[in-house]
Design an enzyme around this catalytic site. Structure first.
Site, PDB file in Angstrom:
ATOM      1  N   LYS A 166      29.730   1.796  51.192  1.00  0.00           N
ATOM      2  CA  LYS A 166      29.784   3.037  51.952  1.00  0.00           C
ATOM      3  C   LYS A 166      29.237   2.841  53.384  1.00  0.00           C
ATOM      4  CE  LYS A 166      31.535   5.773  48.786  1.00  0.00           C
ATOM      5  NZ  LYS A 166      31.786   5.018  47.528  1.00  0.00           N
TER       6      LYS A 166
HETATM    7  C1  LIG Z   1      31.801   6.009  46.156  1.00  0.00           C
HETATM    8  C2  LIG Z   1      32.253   7.353  45.761  1.00  0.00           C
HETATM    9  C3  LIG Z   1      31.637   8.077  44.732  1.00  0.00           C
HETATM   10  C4  LIG Z   1      30.604   7.506  43.825  1.00  0.00           C
HETATM   11  O1  LIG Z   1      29.587   6.853  44.386  1.00  0.00           O
HETATM   12  P1  LIG Z   1      28.786   5.681  43.624  1.00  0.00           P
HETATM   13  O2  LIG Z   1      27.553   5.586  44.449  1.00  0.00           O
HETATM   14  O3  LIG Z   1      29.621   4.445  43.685  1.00  0.00           O
HETATM   15  O4  LIG Z   1      28.511   6.145  42.238  1.00  0.00           O
HETATM   16  C5  LIG Z   1      32.074   9.365  44.496  1.00  0.00           C
HETATM   17  N1  LIG Z   1      33.064   9.919  45.191  1.00  0.00           N
HETATM   18  C6  LIG Z   1      33.690   9.244  46.167  1.00  0.00           C
HETATM   19  C7  LIG Z   1      34.768   9.921  46.937  1.00  0.00           C
HETATM   20  C8  LIG Z   1      33.325   7.933  46.467  1.00  0.00           C
HETATM   21  O5  LIG Z   1      33.993   7.262  47.403  1.00  0.00           O
END
Ligand SMILES: *Cc1c(COP(=O)(O)O)cnc(C)c1O
Length: 400
Positions: free
Chosen positions: A186
């Site tokens: 992210k």
């Molecule tokens: C990455 C992501 C999540 C979940 O996040 P994690 O930290 O990997 O559990 C949820 N929604 C979206 C749109 C994402 O891109």
């Protein structure tokens, strides 16, 4: 998008500070911890940056959505409307609570189409969950109006859009609760981590307790703390929060780089006949984590995507065929396939999804290519990428 490209001295110093005290847990051990409270510090910094009263860090973005829904009172049998284009996590979080995920179509924003959402609002609907995929948002004014009319919660999955805004408000702060992910890929990362933000005192208090087995966090003795209601362990560790704290301080710097890189690529593609960019609703500002555009049809999009890869343009996605981000490959979710049994009621509700018509979503997704914006490209690499992308897309993209 990935903050991992810039992991360095700042993150190392924060992690070292935690290792120096030896307290890897966010709660307790007051005498040992040398006044180091990385999770608390990151929560304060996040709430401040997002212009909200409260932030609660948790162990992942998936945990953030789960805790957010639970804290706002979503439970068994309640319906949550979410888009066909999202990471599976949003769907899983709803299932984790025994609530029912209801899929609505996307439009040219690549996020929830308010007109489609309206069709699925019923007596059991409890929340609408727009997912700001690839850095940009749905028409939140229209979704908020639906929520107000029907008394529903607006929960933003802003996991891919941290730093974007809508009507001057940071994404995640527009609805009742917003969720972020700080997983490894992210915009900013903790390694693994997530957070929810809200201005609602009760939701925040619930989240604080629910993410730590129901602990009310009153007093200085964990064993003696009360448990007004049940919870689970969705805690973040101090080590992860330390990394995230250093990353959060660099968020605006990362966003500025993303915007610069995005703009170069967008300008290189602008003017190609038949090519259309993803729509950002009026009042919205993306976080520029991806450049997303539509080709004239599925076949052209698939060919263009393949050609981009062959030309060395990495990190472009054709979500329509992707197993994790689009409903088309979610048979395991739609059929409720799990190592253990789901409730009969939940399975029956899910079954509706198998027969549902998603042709509107397929129309947009089938034509979409999204290219990840990286932070570490040199000016020369960026220029080369822009040139190659324009040549490849221009070659395949012709108006019919
Ligand atoms: C990455 C992501 C999540 C979940 O996040 P994690 O930290 O990997 O559990 C949820 N929604 C979206 C749109 C994402 O891109």
């Amino acid at each position: 998008m990935p903050g991992f490209e810039f992991l360095g001295e700042k993150e190392r110093a924060e992690v070292a500070s935690v290792m120096d005290s030896g307290v890897l847990m966010r709660y307790g051990f007051d005498a040992m911890r040398k006044e180091r409270w990385k999770a608390v510090e990151m929560e304060q910094a996040l709430a401040c940056r997002m212009q909200v009263k409260h932030a609660q860090l948790v162990s992942s973005g998936t945990a953030a959505i789960t805790v957010a829904l639970a804290s706002a009172g979503v439970g068994a049998g309640d319906e949550v409307i979410l888009p066909t284009f999202t990471f599976v996590a949003s769907f899983e979080a709803v299932l984790a609570l025994g609530a029912v995920p209801v899929l609505a179509d996307i439009d040219d924003t690549l996020t929830l189409d308010p007109a489609s959402v309206k069709k699925y609002i019923g007596p059991r609907t409890k929340a609408i969950m727009p997912v700001h995929m690839c850095g940009s948002m749905a028409d939140l004014t229209a979704l908020k109006a639906l929520c107000d009319t029907h008394g529903l919660l607006l929960l933003e999955d802003a996991c891919q859009a941290i730093g974007g805004s809508y009507e001057g408000k940071p994404l995640g702060s527009y609805g009742d609760i917003g969720c972020f992910s700080f997983d490894y890929v992210k915009t900013i990362t903790c390694g693994e981590g997530g957070a929810l933000i809200t201005n609602n005192e009760a939701f925040y208090r619930n989240a604080d307790h629910y993410s730590d087995h129901g602990h009310d966090h009153i007093g200085k003795d964990r064993g003696a703390e009360g448990h007004p209601f049940m919870g689970f362990n969705y805690r973040i560790s101090e080590l992860h929060a330390a990394v995230g704290l250093a990353q959060l301080r660099q968020l605006d710097e990362f966003l500025a780089i993303q915007k610069r890189h995005y703009t170069v690529l967008r300008e290189a593609l602008a003017g190609i006949p038949g090519l259309q960019f993803r729509r950002v609703p009026q009042g919205g500002v993306a976080n520029y984590s991806f450049l997303s555009f539509f080709l004239p049809d599925d076949d052209t999009a698939r060919k263009t995507h393949k050609a981009l890869g062959e030309a060395g343009v990495d990190a472009c996605f054709y979500w329509y065929d992707n197993h994790w981000h689009y409903h088309r490959k979610w048979d395991h979710l739609k059929q409720g396939i799990s190592p253990g049994r789901l409730s009969r009621e939940l399975k029956a509700s899910l079954a509706r999804l198998v027969a549902q018509d998603f042709s509107q979503s397929d129309y947009w997704m089938g034509r979409t290519i999204s290219c990840l914006i990286k932070l570490s490209w040199t000016p020369a690499q960026l220029a080369e990428r822009a040139g190659t992308m324009a040549a490849v897309v221009g070659q395949y993209c012709r108006e019919d």
